[in-house]
Design a protein around this motif. Structure first.
Motif, PDB file in Angstrom:
ATOM      1  N   GLY A  43     -66.154   4.139  37.342  1.00 20.24           N
ATOM      2  CA  GLY A  43     -67.252   5.000  36.951  1.00 20.24           C
ATOM      3  C   GLY A  43     -66.962   5.780  35.689  1.00 20.24           C
ATOM      4  O   GLY A  43     -65.894   5.644  35.085  1.00 20.24           O
ATOM      5  N   ILE A  44     -67.926   6.585  35.298  1.00 21.09           N
ATOM      6  CA  ILE A  44     -67.785   7.491  34.146  1.00 21.09           C
ATOM      7  C   ILE A  44     -67.934   8.911  34.664  1.00 21.09           C
ATOM      8  O   ILE A  44     -68.830   9.204  35.460  1.00 21.09           O
ATOM      9  N   TYR A  45     -67.057   9.781  34.207  1.00 21.88           N
ATOM     10  CA  TYR A  45     -67.106  11.180  34.653  1.00 21.88           C
ATOM     11  C   TYR A  45     -67.086  12.114  33.446  1.00 21.88           C
ATOM     12  O   TYR A  45     -66.413  11.850  32.448  1.00 21.88           O
ATOM     13  N   VAL A  89     -61.311   5.796  37.996  1.00 20.83           N
ATOM     14  CA  VAL A  89     -61.130   4.867  39.110  1.00 20.83           C
ATOM     15  C   VAL A  89     -61.255   5.680  40.386  1.00 20.83           C
ATOM     16  O   VAL A  89     -60.584   6.705  40.544  1.00 20.83           O
ATOM     17  N   VAL A  90     -62.135   5.247  41.285  1.00 18.86           N
ATOM     18  CA  VAL A  90     -62.380   5.976  42.532  1.00 18.86           C
ATOM     19  C   VAL A  90     -61.869   5.130  43.693  1.00 18.86           C
ATOM     20  O   VAL A  90     -62.266   3.971  43.858  1.00 18.86           O
ATOM     21  N   HIS A  91     -61.007   5.727  44.512  1.00 20.70           N
ATOM     22  CA  HIS A  91     -60.370   5.001  45.618  1.00 20.70           C
ATOM     23  C   HIS A  91     -60.635   5.732  46.927  1.00 20.70           C
ATOM     24  O   HIS A  91     -60.498   6.951  46.998  1.00 20.70           O
ATOM     25  N   GLY A  92     -61.024   4.999  47.956  1.00 24.77           N
ATOM     26  CA  GLY A  92     -61.294   5.617  49.243  1.00 24.77           C
ATOM     27  C   GLY A  92     -62.622   5.145  49.791  1.00 24.77           C
ATOM     28  O   GLY A  92     -63.163   4.115  49.373  1.00 24.77           O
ATOM     29  N   GLU A  93     -63.165   5.917  50.741  1.00 22.89           N
ATOM     30  CA  GLU A  93     -64.415   5.526  51.384  1.00 22.89           C
ATOM     31  C   GLU A  93     -65.289   6.734  51.650  1.00 22.89           C
ATOM     32  O   GLU A  93     -64.794   7.801  52.030  1.00 22.89           O
ATOM     33  N   GLY A  94     -66.589   6.538  51.446  1.00 25.05           N
ATOM     34  CA  GLY A  94     -67.528   7.620  51.711  1.00 25.05           C
ATOM     35  C   GLY A  94     -67.244   8.822  50.833  1.00 25.05           C
ATOM     36  O   GLY A  94     -67.174   8.725  49.611  1.00 25.05           O
ATOM     37  N   ALA A 102     -58.807   7.015  33.935  1.00 23.49           N
ATOM     38  CA  ALA A 102     -58.322   5.687  33.569  1.00 23.49           C
ATOM     39  C   ALA A 102     -58.432   5.461  32.072  1.00 23.49           C
ATOM     40  O   ALA A 102     -59.389   5.902  31.434  1.00 23.49           O
ATOM     41  N   SER A 103     -57.453   4.764  31.541  1.00 16.40           N
ATOM     42  CA  SER A 103     -57.481   4.367  30.131  1.00 16.40           C
ATOM     43  C   SER A 103     -57.622   2.852  30.046  1.00 16.40           C
ATOM     44  O   SER A 103     -57.037   2.122  30.851  1.00 16.40           O
ATOM     45  N   ILE A 104     -58.412   2.390  29.083  1.00 21.23           N
ATOM     46  CA  ILE A 104     -58.581   0.951  28.873  1.00 21.23           C
ATOM     47  C   ILE A 104     -57.417   0.466  28.016  1.00 21.23           C
ATOM     48  O   ILE A 104     -57.279   0.844  26.852  1.00 21.23           O
ATOM     49  N   GLU A 105     -56.575  -0.387  28.594  1.00 26.55           N
ATOM     50  CA  GLU A 105     -55.367  -0.843  27.907  1.00 26.55           C
ATOM     51  C   GLU A 105     -55.576  -2.130  27.122  1.00 26.55           C
ATOM     52  O   GLU A 105     -54.936  -2.352  26.101  1.00 26.55           O
ATOM     53  N   ALA A 106     -56.448  -3.003  27.598  1.00 25.67           N
ATOM     54  CA  ALA A 106     -56.716  -4.263  26.890  1.00 25.67           C
ATOM     55  C   ALA A 106     -58.009  -4.860  27.412  1.00 25.67           C
ATOM     56  O   ALA A 106     -58.400  -4.615  28.560  1.00 25.67           O
ATOM     57  N   ILE A 107     -58.668  -5.649  26.583  1.00 20.36           N
ATOM     58  CA  ILE A 107     -59.903  -6.323  26.982  1.00 20.36           C
ATOM     59  C   ILE A 107     -59.841  -7.797  26.567  1.00 20.36           C
ATOM     60  O   ILE A 107     -59.111  -8.166  25.652  1.00 20.36           O
ATOM     61  N   LEU A 116     -57.290  -1.702  33.075  1.00 19.15           N
ATOM     62  CA  LEU A 116     -57.190  -0.251  32.943  1.00 19.15           C
ATOM     63  C   LEU A 116     -55.858   0.206  33.527  1.00 19.15           C
ATOM     64  O   LEU A 116     -55.215  -0.514  34.299  1.00 19.15           O
ATOM     65  N   ARG A 117     -55.476   1.433  33.178  1.00 23.58           N
ATOM     66  CA  ARG A 117     -54.243   1.997  33.723  1.00 23.58           C
ATOM     67  C   ARG A 117     -54.509   3.420  34.204  1.00 23.58           C
ATOM     68  O   ARG A 117     -55.258   4.175  33.579  1.00 23.58           O
ATOM     69  N   ILE A 118     -53.908   3.751  35.354  1.00 25.89           N
ATOM     70  CA  ILE A 118     -53.993   5.104  35.899  1.00 25.89           C
ATOM     71  C   ILE A 118     -52.580   5.645  36.090  1.00 25.89           C
ATOM     72  O   ILE A 118     -51.604   4.887  36.098  1.00 25.89           O
ATOM     73  N   ASP A 119     -52.458   6.952  36.255  1.00 25.58           N
ATOM     74  CA  ASP A 119     -51.144   7.571  36.428  1.00 25.58           C
ATOM     75  C   ASP A 119     -50.647   7.491  37.870  1.00 25.58           C
ATOM     76  O   ASP A 119     -49.451   7.616  38.126  1.00 25.58           O
ATOM     77  N   ALA A 120     -51.557   7.291  38.822  1.00 22.73           N
ATOM     78  CA  ALA A 120     -51.161   7.191  40.224  1.00 22.73           C
ATOM     79  C   ALA A 120     -50.759   5.749  40.552  1.00 22.73           C
ATOM     80  O   ALA A 120     -50.845   4.857  39.703  1.00 22.73           O
ATOM     81  N   SER A 121     -50.319   5.541  41.777  1.00 18.78           N
ATOM     82  CA  SER A 121     -49.967   4.195  42.237  1.00 18.78           C
ATOM     83  C   SER A 121     -50.736   3.903  43.524  1.00 18.78           C
ATOM     84  O   SER A 121     -50.605   4.630  44.512  1.00 18.78           O
TER      85      SER A 121
END
Length: 257
Positions: A43-45, A89-94, A102-107, A116-121
């Motif tokens: 998404g976009i925030y 990046v949204v992770h989970g439910e409801g 998130a950063s776009i690393e390559a297309i 994309l890349r995020i700082d979490a795992s």
């Protein structure tokens, strides 16, 4: 004696087959559960704009858990710096979700992929090798169809591979051809055609084998329609997926393998 042995063999075969089918059916919910842990919404925030995330599609976690695969068209919108927009990046439910910048690393524009890349795992999903699964093979996909309306509840659909087909089709008349269409016709790649319907929001969903959960492709509908998905008003029942070998290539480019 021979008759008795034959009947015994038939009964044993039926028993084993029945048990195998039941075991196979029981295992699929577990496969879906495992895959769903690796599926995310894209998404976009903006902290200055309307509250909440503007959901645009689906993605899935790969590599060491910090990399996200999705379609390029899902993250192709130009962000507005005036309202500090960024992709998330949204992770989970409801409502029990976590949101990560998130950063776009390559297309890969030709194959409509982005990484994309995020700082979490997050829990990564397993990728299949570069070989094509044949027509007739069973498949499943998990994602967020019509996410802004139905919410963050991952939905799974099953079907099979209908065909392996070029990623471009000629138009009925030459007057309808564009430069981009001609270029794609000259350098067409093979993609999966599916007997399963993907809806807006499914773009970027993993296409995987029901028995193992291994990803064989990425759901996409823009190759043939070459425009905005119209599956809500006029679903065709035909969807397309990008083979996973192009995901491998993008991951190697950024060192995510």
């Amino acid at each position: 004696m021979i008759r008795t042995s034959f009947m015994t063999w038939v009964i044993c075969w039926a028993f084993i087959t029945c048990n195998y089918s039941v075991a196979d059916e029981k295992s699929f919910p577990q496969v879906v559960s495992n895959v769903s842990k690796s599926v995310v919404a894209i998404g976009i925030y903006s902290p200055l704009n309307q509250p909440g995330n503007q959901l645009r599609g689906t993605g899935f976690v790969v590599g060491d858990g910090k990399w996200i695969i999705t379609n390029h068209h899902v993250v192709s919108e130009v962000l507005d710096p005036a309202v500090v927009e960024h992709y998330v990046v949204v992770h989970g439910e409801g409502k029990q979700v976590s949101t990560f910048k998130a950063s776009i690393e390559a297309i890969d524009i030709k194959h409509d992929l982005a990484i994309l890349r995020i700082d979490a795992s997050l829990p990564p999903i397993k990728l299949h090798d570069d070989t094509f699964s044949p027509p007739g093979a069973q498949i499943a996909m998990t994602g967020y169809p019509i996410g802004p309306v139905l919410g963050l509840y991952a939905a799974t659909h099953r079907g099979y591979i209908a065909a392996i087909t070029p990623d471009a089709l000629p138009n009925a008349g030459s007057s309808q051809l564009t430069v981009d269409m001609l270029a794609r016709l000259e350098n067409a790649d093979l993609i999966y055609q599916l007997d399963a319907t993907a809806f807006p929001g499914n773009s970027g969903s993993p296409l995987y084998l029901p028995a193992t959960g291994e990803v064989i492709g990425v759901i996409n509908k823009v190759f043939i329609t070459a425009g905005k998905e119209s599956a809500i008003s006029a679903p065709t029942g035909i969807s397309y997926a990008i083979p996973v070998k192009h995901v491998h290539g993008l991951m190697k480019r950024v060192g995510a393998m």
